[in-house]
Design a protein around this motif. Structure first.
Motif, PDB file in Angstrom:
ATOM      1  N   ALA A  93       0.810  -1.214   0.000  1.00  0.00           N
ATOM      2  CA  ALA A  93       0.000   0.000   0.000  1.00  0.00           C
ATOM      3  C   ALA A  93       0.845   1.266   0.000  1.00  0.00           C
ATOM      4  O   ALA A  93       0.405   2.309  -0.498  1.00  0.00           O
ATOM      5  N   HIS A  94       2.062   1.174   0.561  1.00  0.00           N
ATOM      6  CA  HIS A  94       2.871   2.379   0.727  1.00  0.00           C
ATOM      7  C   HIS A  94       4.304   1.966   1.009  1.00  0.00           C
ATOM      8  O   HIS A  94       4.555   0.882   1.554  1.00  0.00           O
ATOM      9  N   ALA A  95       5.234   2.840   0.664  1.00  0.00           N
ATOM     10  CA  ALA A  95       6.649   2.654   0.997  1.00  0.00           C
ATOM     11  C   ALA A  95       7.136   3.862   1.776  1.00  0.00           C
ATOM     12  O   ALA A  95       6.797   5.001   1.440  1.00  0.00           O
ATOM     13  N   VAL A  96       7.909   3.601   2.823  1.00  0.00           N
ATOM     14  CA  VAL A  96       8.480   4.665   3.646  1.00  0.00           C
ATOM     15  C   VAL A  96       9.999   4.556   3.562  1.00  0.00           C
ATOM     16  O   VAL A  96      10.575   3.516   3.905  1.00  0.00           O
ATOM     17  N   TYR A  97      10.638   5.614   3.101  1.00  0.00           N
ATOM     18  CA  TYR A  97      12.094   5.660   2.973  1.00  0.00           C
ATOM     19  C   TYR A  97      12.656   6.498   4.123  1.00  0.00           C
ATOM     20  O   TYR A  97      12.359   7.693   4.221  1.00  0.00           O
ATOM     21  N   VAL A  98      13.445   5.873   4.982  1.00  0.00           N
ATOM     22  CA  VAL A  98      13.982   6.547   6.169  1.00  0.00           C
ATOM     23  C   VAL A  98      15.470   6.796   5.949  1.00  0.00           C
ATOM     24  O   VAL A  98      16.276   5.860   5.969  1.00  0.00           O
ATOM     25  N   ALA A  99      15.833   8.063   5.672  1.00  0.00           N
ATOM     26  CA  ALA A  99      17.220   8.378   5.329  1.00  0.00           C
ATOM     27  C   ALA A  99      17.743   7.318   4.365  1.00  0.00           C
ATOM     28  O   ALA A  99      18.804   6.732   4.568  1.00  0.00           O
ATOM     29  N   ALA A 100      16.989   7.079   3.310  1.00  0.00           N
ATOM     30  CA  ALA A 100      17.191   5.903   2.462  1.00  0.00           C
ATOM     31  C   ALA A 100      17.460   6.293   1.017  1.00  0.00           C
ATOM     32  O   ALA A 100      17.171   7.413   0.579  1.00  0.00           O
ATOM     33  N   PHE A 101      17.993   5.318   0.273  1.00  0.00           N
ATOM     34  CA  PHE A 101      18.327   5.512  -1.135  1.00  0.00           C
ATOM     35  C   PHE A 101      17.101   5.195  -1.985  1.00  0.00           C
ATOM     36  O   PHE A 101      16.865   4.049  -2.373  1.00  0.00           O
ATOM     37  N   GLN A 102      16.318   6.225  -2.263  1.00  0.00           N
ATOM     38  CA  GLN A 102      15.150   6.079  -3.135  1.00  0.00           C
ATOM     39  C   GLN A 102      15.639   6.246  -4.574  1.00  0.00           C
ATOM     40  O   GLN A 102      15.457   7.267  -5.203  1.00  0.00           O
ATOM     41  N   LEU A 103      16.246   5.167  -5.073  1.00  0.00           N
ATOM     42  CA  LEU A 103      16.899   5.212  -6.378  1.00  0.00           C
ATOM     43  C   LEU A 103      15.916   4.946  -7.502  1.00  0.00           C
ATOM     44  O   LEU A 103      14.856   4.334  -7.311  1.00  0.00           O
ATOM     45  N   ASP A 104      16.301   5.369  -8.695  1.00  0.00           N
ATOM     46  CA  ASP A 104      15.505   5.135  -9.896  1.00  0.00           C
ATOM     47  C   ASP A 104      16.183   4.070 -10.749  1.00  0.00           C
ATOM     48  O   ASP A 104      17.339   3.689 -10.515  1.00  0.00           O
ATOM     49  N   ALA A 105      15.476   3.591 -11.762  1.00  0.00           N
ATOM     50  CA  ALA A 105      16.044   2.609 -12.684  1.00  0.00           C
ATOM     51  C   ALA A 105      17.317   3.167 -13.313  1.00  0.00           C
ATOM     52  O   ALA A 105      17.378   4.347 -13.692  1.00  0.00           O
ATOM     53  N   GLY A 106      18.357   2.326 -13.387  1.00  0.00           N
ATOM     54  CA  GLY A 106      19.629   2.733 -13.945  1.00  0.00           C
ATOM     55  C   GLY A 106      20.589   3.337 -12.940  1.00  0.00           C
ATOM     56  O   GLY A 106      21.733   3.636 -13.285  1.00  0.00           O
ATOM     57  N   GLU A 107      20.135   3.498 -11.691  1.00  0.00           N
ATOM     58  CA  GLU A 107      20.984   4.087 -10.660  1.00  0.00           C
ATOM     59  C   GLU A 107      21.492   3.016  -9.703  1.00  0.00           C
ATOM     60  O   GLU A 107      20.890   1.966  -9.521  1.00  0.00           O
ATOM     61  N   SER A 108      22.617   3.315  -9.078  1.00  0.00           N
ATOM     62  CA  SER A 108      23.194   2.439  -8.060  1.00  0.00           C
ATOM     63  C   SER A 108      23.617   3.291  -6.878  1.00  0.00           C
ATOM     64  O   SER A 108      23.714   4.522  -6.972  1.00  0.00           O
TER      65      SER A 108
END
Length: 229
Positions: A93-108
């Motif tokens: 239902a939802h994602a919570v990013y806590v001081a996290a790497f919310q990366l996109d496709a093609g990123e590392s």
């Protein structure tokens, strides 16, 4: 308190060098408030041959074992495999990013720091020097030292592999900025937080589940209730 079955399950995903043990302070607080929590141990922590996509499969497998809606909470590096997993998961239902790497496709993760990607990433990244200072600001000294002793080497592959999909494009997300973080600089957090649908801020260091567990648990509960409300 008995868990409220009308609420989503909270799946807590740790970051690099850590394990699911890092959630042990905050889980009882959430469960006393009626939440069901689950954790997953990422194979790249202590596993030199496991990479980001192995971690993603571990997250996806845990999501699929949960009946009903899920709110996935990702800390630090955990945001990368969670983003990959969300693209294939149902019931989140939802994602919570806590001081996290919310990366996109093609990123590392390495790419986010402008570091070159090794052609054949092997081996492990050792536990950073002075992890108490880096990860555990605001945590009582004895507890911080104990947490630091539990850290394990992290696979190089997990930092080098790139995402092929990013599920936050279709799964609603919230970013929790930790404003005193020494591990993930504030400017990096702000850039990734711009990808989320909502942003909250904590006046905390990198590990609010240890430094401010009551405040952090209350914030997670609010985000999860808003997500399904």
């Amino acid at each position: 308190m008995t868990a409220d079955n009308s609420r989503p399950t909270l799946l807590l995903v740790h970051g690099a060098w850590h394990g699911s043990w890092c959630w042990d302070r905050v889980r009882p607080l959430l469960e006393d408030d009626g939440w069901t929590t689950r954790t997953v141990d990422l194979p790249s922590a202590g596993g030199p041959d496991a990479g980001l996509h192995d971690d993603s499969r571990a997250v996806l497998a845990e999501v699929e074992r949960i009946d009903g809606p899920v709110v996935v909470v990702a800390h630090s590096y955990g945001g990368a495999p969670v983003s990959q997993a969300l693209a294939s998961a149902s019931g989140v239902a939802h994602a919570v990013y806590v001081a996290a790497f919310q990366l996109d496709a093609g990123e590392s993760l390495l790419g986010q720091y402008g570091a070159p990607l090794p052609e054949e990433p092997h081996g492990v990244q050792p536990v950073p020097d002075d992890p108490v200072h880096l990860f555990y600001g605001g945590v009582p000294a004895a507890e911080a030292e104990e947490a630091a002793r539990r850290l394990v080497p992290q696979s190089t592959r997990s930092f080098a592999e790139t995402l092929t999909r990013a599920g936050w494009h279709t799964v609603p997300s919230t970013y929790v900025v930790c404003e005193q973080d020494r591990a993930l600089p504030l400017q990096n957090q702000e850039a990734m937080a711009a990808r989320a649908g909502a942003v909250h801020r904590l006046a905390s260091h990198h590990s609010p589940f240890l430094s401010a567990p009551e405040e952090f648990a209350a914030l997670l509960a609010k985000i999860a209730l808003d997500a399904v409300g």
